[in-house]
Design a protein around this motif. Sequence first.
Motif, PDB file in Angstrom:
ATOM      1  N   SER A  49      -6.409   6.340  11.116  1.00  0.00           N
ATOM      2  CA  SER A  49      -6.840   6.097   9.737  1.00  0.00           C
ATOM      3  C   SER A  49      -5.622   5.970   8.840  1.00  0.00           C
ATOM      4  O   SER A  49      -4.531   6.432   9.169  1.00  0.00           O
ATOM      5  N   LEU A  94      -2.617   0.530  -1.665  1.00  0.00           N
ATOM      6  CA  LEU A  94      -3.733  -0.074  -0.924  1.00  0.00           C
ATOM      7  C   LEU A  94      -3.266  -1.288  -0.125  1.00  0.00           C
ATOM      8  O   LEU A  94      -3.685  -1.488   1.025  1.00  0.00           O
ATOM      9  N   LYS A  95      -2.410  -2.099  -0.714  1.00  0.00           N
ATOM     10  CA  LYS A  95      -1.880  -3.265   0.007  1.00  0.00           C
ATOM     11  C   LYS A  95      -1.076  -2.818   1.228  1.00  0.00           C
ATOM     12  O   LYS A  95      -1.213  -3.382   2.319  1.00  0.00           O
ATOM     13  N   LYS A 150      -3.489  -1.365   3.918  1.00  0.00           N
ATOM     14  CA  LYS A 150      -4.233  -2.392   4.666  1.00  0.00           C
ATOM     15  C   LYS A 150      -3.359  -3.052   5.719  1.00  0.00           C
ATOM     16  O   LYS A 150      -3.818  -3.321   6.843  1.00  0.00           O
ATOM     17  N   LEU A 186      -2.870  -0.425   8.522  1.00  0.00           N
ATOM     18  CA  LEU A 186      -4.123  -0.177   9.247  1.00  0.00           C
ATOM     19  C   LEU A 186      -4.436  -1.318  10.203  1.00  0.00           C
ATOM     20  O   LEU A 186      -4.902  -1.090  11.329  1.00  0.00           O
ATOM     21  N   ALA A 187      -4.172  -2.551   9.784  1.00  0.00           N
ATOM     22  CA  ALA A 187      -4.436  -3.705  10.657  1.00  0.00           C
ATOM     23  C   ALA A 187      -3.607  -3.627  11.934  1.00  0.00           C
ATOM     24  O   ALA A 187      -4.094  -3.975  13.023  1.00  0.00           O
ATOM     25  N   ALA A 222     -11.577   0.556   7.036  1.00  0.00           N
ATOM     26  CA  ALA A 222     -10.935   0.268   5.754  1.00  0.00           C
ATOM     27  C   ALA A 222     -10.067   1.447   5.347  1.00  0.00           C
ATOM     28  O   ALA A 222     -10.249   2.574   5.821  1.00  0.00           O
ATOM     29  N   VAL A 223      -9.122   1.173   4.451  1.00  0.00           N
ATOM     30  CA  VAL A 223      -8.275   2.236   3.909  1.00  0.00           C
ATOM     31  C   VAL A 223      -9.144   3.165   3.064  1.00  0.00           C
ATOM     32  O   VAL A 223      -9.948   2.711   2.248  1.00  0.00           O
ATOM     33  N   TYR A 237       3.891  -6.022   4.734  1.00  0.00           N
ATOM     34  CA  TYR A 237       3.700  -5.697   3.324  1.00  0.00           C
ATOM     35  C   TYR A 237       4.828  -6.282   2.491  1.00  0.00           C
ATOM     36  O   TYR A 237       4.595  -6.917   1.449  1.00  0.00           O
TER      37      TYR A 237
END
Length: 451
Positions: free
Chosen positions: A309, A365-366, A369, A372-373, A385-386, A438
Motif C-alpha cells: 500500500s 498523491l502524484k 500513484k 503504487l503502480a 488506490a493511494v 514522478y
Amino acid sequence: MPRSTQIRAKPVTAVTRRTVLKAGGTLLLSVLAPLPSHAAQILAVRVWPADDYTRVTLENDTNLKTNHFLVKDPDRLVVDIEGLELNPTLKELVAKIQSNDPYIKQVRVGQNRPNVVRLVFDLKEQVDPQVFTLAPVGEYKHRLIFDLYPVNAPDPIAALIRKGEWQDNPEQPAPIAAAMPEVQPAPEPIAPAKPATPELQLAKAESKDEKPLAITRMITIALDPGHGGEDPGAIGRSGSREKDVVLAIARRLKRKIEEHPNMRVMLTRDADYFVPLHVRVNKARKVQADLFVSIHADAFVETTARGSSVFVLSEKGASSTAARWLANKENAADLIGGVNIKTHDRQLASVLLDLSTTAQINDSLKLGKAVLAELGGINRLHKGAVEQAGFAVLKAPDIPSILVETAFISNPEEEAKLTDDAYQDQMAHAVLKGIRKYFAKNPPLAKNKMT
C-alpha cells in the motif's frame, strides 16, 4: 480474708494497666513507623548508540527517582538512582557499552549508599543529557531513560558533504539526463552493436513514455525507515521485526538512488535507534529534501491480510477505517519509542505540522500513484488506490511525502518475502522506478538554500 483479697487485687490492676499501655504504645509505633520499602528491581538494560545520540534504558518494575549532574576534566555524567539495590541485571550495563559508542567510553555501576545506586558515565565528549521516565506501554514496564546528546550536534548537510553527496552550490547544473535519459529509437545498426548493459536496458524501459527532462539541480530524497531502537514496530510470526526489515530495504534503495549522479539521499536513521516522528520531518527539511519516503511493513489482527500500500496525508480525515487505524498505530510510535515530553516543545511541533498545504498533498498523491503502480508489478496490492490518513510523519509542509507499506509482516508468506534479499531488492527497485517516473512528469523547481 477480705484484706488478703484486697492486697492481691492491687498488683493485678497495675499489671493490667501497664500491659494495656505497652500494647497501645506498640500499636502507635507500628502505625507511625514507616513500613520497610520494597527495593525496585531492574528487569532489563539496553543501549542504543547512534551518531545522533546514545540512549541507555533501564526497564524496571516501578517508577524510579534520580538525581544527575555533570563533572568536568574528564567529562562524566553521574546519576544517583533512589530506591534501588545493585543486582546482576544492572551490572550487565557495563558490558553493553561498546568501544564504538560515539559518546560513552565506559560506565561504572556501584552501590553508593543504602538504597541508592550510582552510575558514572565516562564520556568521549561534552553531552547534553536528558534523563526522564516513561510509564508502562505495550510490552514495556516502567523505563528510566538516559539520552546523551552531543553539545555540538552533527549537521546533516555537513555529513552529506563529507560523503561527497552535497555540492557547495545547489543550483549548479547536474547531469540529470544521465539519470533519467530520454532514449530515442535508434535505426538498425550497420555493424553489430555491443550488447546493451542492464542499466541501459532499464533506462530504455523507464523512459518509454517519458518526456525529456529539464532539471538543472541536484535532487535530495529523504528515506525514513520506520520505528527503531526501543520501538521494534510490528513483529512477524517467525520473529522478524519491522524495524530491521525496513532499514534493510531503505539501505538498498539508498544505494540504488546514489548510482545516479544527480540524486542524493539522507536516511532519517541509518542504524537501530529511535527517532521521534517530528525529528524525522525536521531532518528532511534541514537537507532541503525534494521527497520524503517513509518505509514500513505493518501487521494486522488477521494474518490473512496481505499486499502493498501507499499512503499520503489527509486534511479531511482518513480515506478508510483501516487507514485511520493504521495512522493511529503509527502515530503511537513516539509513546513506544519514548519521547521526553518535558523537553519536547509540543506546541511548536503542532504549529509546524499543521502548516501542510493542499499543494503538498496533491504532489504527494502524484508521487504515491507512481510508486503504487510499480509496487503492483512485484506484489499484490492491498488497495488499488493511494490511501489517505493523518500520519504525523507525513506532515512536512513543503515536501511531497508518502508512506509505503511494503507488505504485511503479520502474514507468514509476506514475512518470508520481506526477509528475502531478492524481494527486498525488487521492492527498492520498484520504489526507485516510481520516484523517477514522478520526476519525469513533475520536475522539481529551482530553490534557494534554506536558512
